[in-house]
Enzyme design. Structure first.
Site, PDB file in Angstrom:
ATOM      1  N   CYS A   6       0.827  -1.210   0.000  1.00  0.00           N
ATOM      2  CA  CYS A   6       0.000   0.000   0.000  1.00  0.00           C
ATOM      3  C   CYS A   6       0.864   1.264   0.000  1.00  0.00           C
ATOM      4  O   CYS A   6       0.379   2.341  -0.319  1.00  0.00           O
ATOM      5  CB  CYS A   6      -0.969  -0.008   1.179  1.00  0.00           C
ATOM      6  SG  CYS A   6      -0.158  -0.228   2.757  1.00  0.00           S
ATOM      7  N   HIS A  66      18.709   1.013  -1.664  1.00  0.00           N
ATOM      8  CA  HIS A  66      17.283   1.307  -1.528  1.00  0.00           C
ATOM      9  C   HIS A  66      16.540   0.056  -1.039  1.00  0.00           C
ATOM     10  O   HIS A  66      15.764   0.123  -0.085  1.00  0.00           O
ATOM     11  CB  HIS A  66      16.724   1.785  -2.872  1.00  0.00           C
ATOM     12  CG  HIS A  66      15.268   2.112  -2.816  1.00  0.00           C
ATOM     13  ND1 HIS A  66      14.807   3.332  -2.377  1.00  0.00           N
ATOM     14  CD2 HIS A  66      14.172   1.365  -3.085  1.00  0.00           C
ATOM     15  CE1 HIS A  66      13.484   3.333  -2.397  1.00  0.00           C
ATOM     16  NE2 HIS A  66      13.074   2.142  -2.825  1.00  0.00           N
TER      17      HIS A  66
END
Lengths: 420, 264
Positions: free
Chosen positions: A49, A96
């Site tokens: 989400c 990342h």
């Protein structure tokens, strides 16, 4: 060879955009297939989400454009997806993913759910991941585990629902098997009830002003539906009360619940009032063995935990940095062997061609002398290649091989026409 | 050979106390292997020292009490994950061993009557009963501190580092229920010892008064918890009052007849 990440997250895109980019598990293979056919050696799609990210091994120049096109189609109306996202390569891409897996890039710093999501994404994309991303995701999960073990980044309850669970957990030894009573049938009540259920709490009653709405939620939770007027006597049996009605005034008053609480025999009752304005009269919290917390209290617990987690960020970043270098050393070493082989082959072709040309001009030489000249050419080539080969291997072992390899490929034209 | 193991135990108990206090000073909690390992190693050395003592006099009894407190600390952490118990048991055990060393742990007088095994068992069980009463007091104090933290919504170190209320209440219950039969057996062994071996031996009334009082206090606490179903804050207050009364009565009796040769 290279690694890249193309995507969006909660920092770069608002919720309404992230909702459109989110991929259901069944949509993942088709999107990945499109990206790989645009030119990439492997791909993994991480969609939660809070983020939608394509991790790519050996992407071509047009691969990122394909990702933006796929995401742009989801936005519709000719809107560009790239303005919401980022594109990172090589070490930055590895860093990342490691930060994502460690919870450093999460909306709630240090939350652990992301680690499961990274694992699920890797498993769902396994057929298309390829060996480099396979290794990358495996190491990312280890980095996440290392950060959680060696730092306190994941400790404490850093969100309001988890703070509710933490508060109840400081009253009861075990939450599993406890009974909860839910007042209100809105989204907040449903969300918080879901958190308690995930800890093993049984929601036994859902009460609401509208019986129909209460019944809808109760059916989902396997509970009994009641109207608010019928619920007060059940305060005698519940362990946890979760209140989140839309009432403009307090609905849980001292007069309504004190008689039922008096029949509890001293058992503690945890009341979590998530409503604004508050549902529970503060006087209820003065009753013996009643622990009443409102949304401000939950946020105070969460803020306290979040502040403590922030202190752990430097230690977690150090682990990420070390692990990026470790991965990069492996990756650089992986790339060295084929490039060195090609480099040697290319120079040997040059040597063989020049030798042939020279020997044509030296036709008077005896076979022994011709052999001497050929041996000389081999020795010369080996002497030339010795230092660069050693330096490249050492740089690869130290994790600096990738930059040198790229330079070598450019200087000696080792890149194939297809860009690989 | 009594001193060395006691000094070793003192050092390791000190380390265990420092490890227990560290999180409250904002330091990272030590690994569980260390928080369990330090007191266990100290207790192992302590057992070696205690095994060479004759349990007569104040110093040996304090030493045995410290050993039991440390073992109960390990049990609380291992079984109930109540590491906060060490906040009390750590300094208490360290202080008791230090005090025993200061008083002097020389070879004690032999108990009269020659019934050593009975006597040692009597002292061991009685002191264990007392240690369990102390554990009930400690868990009650922790309960009240956590209760206050939760009611006043402070969410500080106590909230984060203390166990849940229900677990502390359970540990208090277990300590009292285990302590009462243990002390009862200790008292019965004293009676049996007196009848069988120490006939004509002078038993100080202070011993009878304090022994009976402690037994009655522990019995009342168990009765309140088991028969009257007291729990939570009420039971915690009762445990604290009982333990404080036992300690005060001991100190009053000791002040009336000072000396370290006899426990009372």
């Amino acid at each position: 060879m290279s690694i890249a990440v193309v995507g969006v997250n909660h920092r770069t895109a608002p919720l309404e955009v992230r909702e459109r980019f989110a991929h259901a598990p069944r949509e993942v293979p088709a999107s990945l297939e499109r990206v790989l056919s645009a030119g990439a050696g492997g791909g993994v799609l991480l969609s939660t989400c809070n983020r939608t990210e394509f991790y790519l091994a050996e992407p071509s120049d047009s691969t990122a454009e394909t990702v933006w096109a796929i995401l742009g189609e989801r936005l519709g109306a000719g809107r560009s997806a790239s303005e919401y996202g980022y594109f990172q390569r090589d070490r930055e891409a590895v860093r990342h993913l490691y930060r994502v897996s460690a919870g450093l890039d999460s909306m709630i710093l240090g939350e652990s759910q992301i680690q499961g999501q990274v694992r699920e994404a890797w498993e769902a994309s396994r057929p298309q991941a390829g060996p480099v991303l396979h290794r990358l995701f495996q190491s990312a999960l280890l980095v996440g585990a290392r950060v959680r073990t060696e730092t306190a980044l994941g400790t404490g309850a850093a969100s309001a629902p988890s703070a509710a669970v933490a508060l109840a957990g400081k009253i009861f030894s075990r939450l599993a098997g406890r009974s909860a009573l839910v007042l209100g049938a809105g989204d907040m009540a449903e969300l918080a009830a879901g958190c308690l259920v995930s800890e093993g709490v049984r929601v036994t009653i859902v009460a609401n002003r509208s019986y129909e709405r209460a019944r809808a939620i109760a059916e989902q939770l396997g509970a009994r539906a009641l109207t608010l007027d019928e619920v007060w006597e059940h305060f005698a049996n519940a362990d946890i009360v979760l209140s989140s009605t839309a009432a403009p005034h307090a609905v849980v008053t001292w007069e309504r619940v004190a008689p039922a609480i008096g029949r509890r025999g001293g058992r503690p009752l945890c009341i979590l009032d998530l409503a604004v304005p508050r549902d529970v009269e503060p006087a209820v919290g003065q009753l013996e063995n009643v622990f009443l917390y409102d949304i401000d209290d939950l946020q105070a617990v969460a803020a306290h935990a979040a502040a403590e987690r922030h202190q752990e960020v430097p230690a977690a970043e150090r682990i990420v940095r070390d692990e990026v270098e470790r991965f990069w050393a492996w990756y650089g070493g992986l790339a060295v062997v084929p490039v060195l082989k090609e480099f040697r082959g290319r120079l040997d072709d040059v040597r063989a061609a020049e030798l042939e040309r020279a020997l044509k001009r030296l036709a008077h030489l005896s076979p022994e002398d011709r052999a001497q000249v050929e041996q000389f050419s081999h020795a010369l080539l080996n002497k030339f290649l010795h230092h660069p080969t050693i330096a490249l291997k050492q740089a690869a072992q130290a994790g600096r091989g990738y930059g040198l390899l790229e330079s070598l490929k450019k200087l000696f034209g080792l890149e194939r026409p297809d860009g690989s | 050979m009594v001193l060395v193991p006691h000094l070793l135990a003192l050092g390791l108990y000190g380390l265990a106390t420092a490890l227990a206090l560290a999180p409250f000073a904002g330091l990272r909690p030590a690994p569980r292997a260390l928080t369990l390992g330090a007191p266990l190693s100290g207790a192992t050395a302590h057992v070696v020292g205690v095994a060479q003592l004759t349990p007569v006099g104040v110093a040996p009894v304090l030493s045995i009490l410290a050993l039991f407190l440390m073992l109960l600390q390990v049990m609380s952490e291992r079984v109930f994950r109540a590491s906060a118990v060490a906040l009390f048991t750590g300094p208490l055990a360290t202080g008791l061993v230090g005090l025993a060393l200061l008083i002097g742990l020389g070879p004690g007088a032999e108990p009269s009557g020659g019934g050593n095994a009975w006597f040692i068992l009597h002292v061991t069980l009685s002191v264990l009963g007392l240690a369990l009463l102390a554990l009930a007091f400690i868990t009650a104090a922790l309960y009240l501190l956590q209760f206050r933290e939760l009611k006043s919504k402070r969410f500080g170190q106590v909230f984060r580092l203390f166990p849940p209320l229900e677990r502390l209440d359970r540990l208090n219950h277990v300590a009292l229920v285990a302590g009462f039969p243990t002390l009862t057996l200790g008292v019965l062994l004293a009676l049996g010892y007196a009848v069988r071996y120490a006939g004509g031996m002078h038993v100080d009334p202070a011993q009878i008064v304090w022994g009976s009082f402690t037994w009655a206090v522990l019995g009342s606490a168990v009765w309140m918890r088991v028969v009257r179903h007291w729990a939570g804050r009420r039971a915690a207050f009762a445990s604290i009052a009982g333990f404080v009364a036992v300690v005060l009565v001991y100190l009053a009796l000791k002040l009336a007849e000072p000396g370290t040769q006899r426990f009372l």
